[in-house]
Design a protein around this motif. Structure first.
Motif, PDB file in Angstrom:
ATOM      1  N   LYS A   1     -53.686  14.173 -31.374  1.00 32.39           N
ATOM      2  CA  LYS A   1     -54.948  14.623 -30.760  1.00 32.39           C
ATOM      3  C   LYS A   1     -55.963  13.484 -30.705  1.00 32.39           C
ATOM      4  CE  LYS A   1     -54.728  19.554 -31.665  1.00 32.39           C
ATOM      5  NZ  LYS A   1     -55.356  20.708 -32.289  1.00 32.39           N
ATOM      6  N   ALA A   2     -56.012  12.679 -31.754  1.00 35.53           N
ATOM      7  CA  ALA A   2     -56.939  11.541 -31.775  1.00 35.53           C
ATOM      8  C   ALA A   2     -56.554  10.520 -30.706  1.00 35.53           C
ATOM      9  CB  ALA A   2     -56.940  10.887 -33.148  1.00 35.53           C
ATOM     10  N   LEU A   3     -55.263  10.273 -30.548  1.00 30.48           N
ATOM     11  CA  LEU A   3     -54.793   9.360 -29.510  1.00 30.48           C
ATOM     12  C   LEU A   3     -55.156   9.881 -28.129  1.00 30.48           C
ATOM     13  CD1 LEU A   3     -53.132   6.853 -28.674  1.00 30.48           C
ATOM     14  CD2 LEU A   3     -51.113   8.335 -28.714  1.00 30.48           C
ATOM     15  N   ASN A   4     -54.967  11.164 -27.918  1.00 35.55           N
ATOM     16  CA  ASN A   4     -55.297  11.778 -26.636  1.00 35.55           C
ATOM     17  C   ASN A   4     -56.794  11.661 -26.335  1.00 35.55           C
ATOM     18  OD1 ASN A   4     -54.698  13.180 -24.280  1.00 35.55           O
ATOM     19  ND2 ASN A   4     -55.133  15.147 -25.235  1.00 35.55           N
ATOM     20  N   MET A   5     -57.640  11.935 -27.319  1.00 42.24           N
ATOM     21  CA  MET A   5     -59.087  11.839 -27.108  1.00 42.24           C
ATOM     22  C   MET A   5     -59.504  10.387 -26.853  1.00 42.24           C
ATOM     23  SD  MET A   5     -60.268  14.803 -26.926  1.00 42.24           S
ATOM     24  CE  MET A   5     -61.979  14.331 -26.846  1.00 42.24           C
ATOM     25  N   GLY A   6     -58.844   9.442 -27.519  1.00 44.80           N
ATOM     26  CA  GLY A   6     -59.136   8.034 -27.277  1.00 44.80           C
ATOM     27  C   GLY A   6     -58.799   7.622 -25.860  1.00 44.80           C
TER      28      GLY A   6
END
Length: 71
Positions: free
Chosen positions: A42-47
């Motif tokens: 999820k953090a990668l996607n938001m980045g």
């Protein structure tokens, strides 16, 4: 002036209405994210979304200022 304010309000509201589960990963990033786990994925996607949206916001701001000054 009221028309410009209305357009700005609609644009701002549309940013809040867009679902947060937008998938912005390519196939390689998706496979890597699956190996990392749910939270890092999820953090990668938001980045990815953040990095993709930033140039559009900058260009939009510059375009708006240019349009406003030339009216």
């Amino acid at each position: 002036m009221a028309r410009g304010s209305l357009i700005l309000i609609v644009l701002l509201l549309s940013f809040f209405i867009v679902p947060a589960d937008i998938v912005a990963q390519c196939s390689i990033c998706t496979k890597t994210a699956q190996q990392l786990g749910e939270r890092p994925a999820k953090a990668l996607n938001m980045g990815i979304i953040y990095l993709g949206l930033t140039p559009f916001l900058i260009i939009g701001f510059i375009g708006y200022r240019w349009w406003k000054n030339n009216r």
